[in-house]
Design a protein around this motif. Structure first.
Motif, PDB file in Angstrom:
ATOM      1  N   GLU A   9     -38.851   4.731 -13.274  1.00 44.10           N
ATOM      2  CA  GLU A   9     -38.231   3.413 -13.300  1.00 44.10           C
ATOM      3  C   GLU A   9     -36.835   3.412 -12.668  1.00 44.10           C
ATOM      4  N   ASN A  10     -36.122   4.524 -12.803  1.00 46.71           N
ATOM      5  CA  ASN A  10     -34.739   4.594 -12.318  1.00 46.71           C
ATOM      6  C   ASN A  10     -34.604   5.419 -11.042  1.00 46.71           C
ATOM      7  N   ASN A  20     -41.666   8.097 -17.419  1.00 44.42           N
ATOM      8  CA  ASN A  20     -41.475   6.681 -17.114  1.00 44.42           C
ATOM      9  C   ASN A  20     -40.016   6.367 -16.832  1.00 44.42           C
ATOM     10  N   VAL A  21     -39.115   7.012 -17.579  1.00 40.07           N
ATOM     11  CA  VAL A  21     -37.676   6.786 -17.380  1.00 40.07           C
ATOM     12  C   VAL A  21     -37.281   7.190 -15.968  1.00 40.07           C
ATOM     13  N   GLN A  73     -27.594   3.595 -19.772  1.00 35.83           N
ATOM     14  CA  GLN A  73     -28.568   2.548 -20.081  1.00 35.83           C
ATOM     15  C   GLN A  73     -29.785   3.080 -20.827  1.00 35.83           C
ATOM     16  N   THR A  74     -30.161   4.336 -20.533  1.00 36.39           N
ATOM     17  CA  THR A  74     -31.411   4.872 -21.087  1.00 36.39           C
ATOM     18  C   THR A  74     -31.210   5.960 -22.130  1.00 36.39           C
ATOM     19  N   VAL A 134     -27.298   5.356 -15.143  1.00 32.82           N
ATOM     20  CA  VAL A 134     -28.663   5.347 -15.696  1.00 32.82           C
ATOM     21  C   VAL A 134     -28.666   5.928 -17.108  1.00 32.82           C
ATOM     22  N   ALA A 159     -31.269   8.964 -21.615  1.00 29.99           N
ATOM     23  CA  ALA A 159     -32.159  10.083 -21.266  1.00 29.99           C
ATOM     24  C   ALA A 159     -31.377  11.099 -20.442  1.00 29.99           C
TER      25      ALA A 159
END
Length: 222
Positions: free
Chosen positions: A6-7, A2-3, A184-185, A181, A187
């Motif tokens: 979404e990005n 999902n990460v 922010q995440t 990214v 990940a």
């Protein structure tokens, strides 16, 4: 996943910018390399000295240091941001610096390719009253180009990878977008893995195009 999904638009936008910078840098490095190689082979001492100095400076210093010096250092002593615009100068300076760095290596590739052409063909061209320019354009460069394809493609691939060094000087591209990214995440494993895959796809495509050119031009691989 999902990460990543979404990005993905942000990452792909960075990839688009990386490809654009790479195309500009590759075209400029070929032009710079050709001019500098011809200067190094010139009988005029001052031209040889200028080209040799350029090659030695840019091959003997790290690209990242060059980027910091030109992109961030020059504005401290010259009003370059006023001359070119505060937003445009960093992008222009980074592209030119990357091109100059890669062009130094291309200079030696082209020079070696030209010197590899049999001297007898140059003498034959002179015997039928061809000028030096005509000999270089119609006889030497076409043959030298075939020999230069593999190292030039390798240098083009290196140029694409070197665009990742634009991020530390604040230029938005693939790595820069990836860092945004990740901030922010958090990940990092997934995003850096995706970036690595994207670089691999682009450079693999360049390598396959090189193989196609070699087959079409029947490059001697002995």
């Amino acid at each position: 996943m999902n990460v990543i999904w979404e990005n993905l638009p942000v990452i792909l936008d960075g990839l688009r910018l990386t490809i654009q910078y790479s195309i500009v840098a590759i075209l400029l490095m070929l032009l710079i390399g050709l001019v500098a190689a011809l200067m190094r082979l010139s009988k005029v001492r001052i031209l040889r000295a200028i080209a040799t100095t350029y090659v030695e400076i840019f091959r003997s210093t790290p690209l990242l240091v060059q980027l910091f010096f030109i992109v961030l250092g020059l504005p401290a002593i010259l009003p370059v941001n006023q001359w070119f615009g505060q937003l445009f100068y960093p992008i222009m300076a980074a592209a030119v610096t990357l091109s100059l760095n890669e062009g130094a290596y291309v200079t030696e590739i082209i020079r070696a390719g030209i010197l590899a052409v049999d001297r007898g063909q140059k003498e034959a061209a002179a015997s039928i009253a061809m000028t030096g320019f005509q000999t270089m354009r119609y006889i030497v460069l076409p043959q030298a180009f075939k020999r230069m394809i593999p190292p030039l493609v390798n240098q083009a691939a290196q140029t694409i990878k070197d665009t990742s060094l634009l991020a530390p000087v604040g230029i938005i591209e693939l790595v820069y977008q990836g860092e945004v990214v990740i901030a922010q995440t958090f990940a990092s494993f997934k995003i850096w893995g995706l970036i690595a895959v994207l670089y691999f796809i682009v450079i693999f495509a360049v390598s396959k195009f090189s193989s196609y050119l070699e087959r079409r031009l029947q490059v001697d691989k002995r």
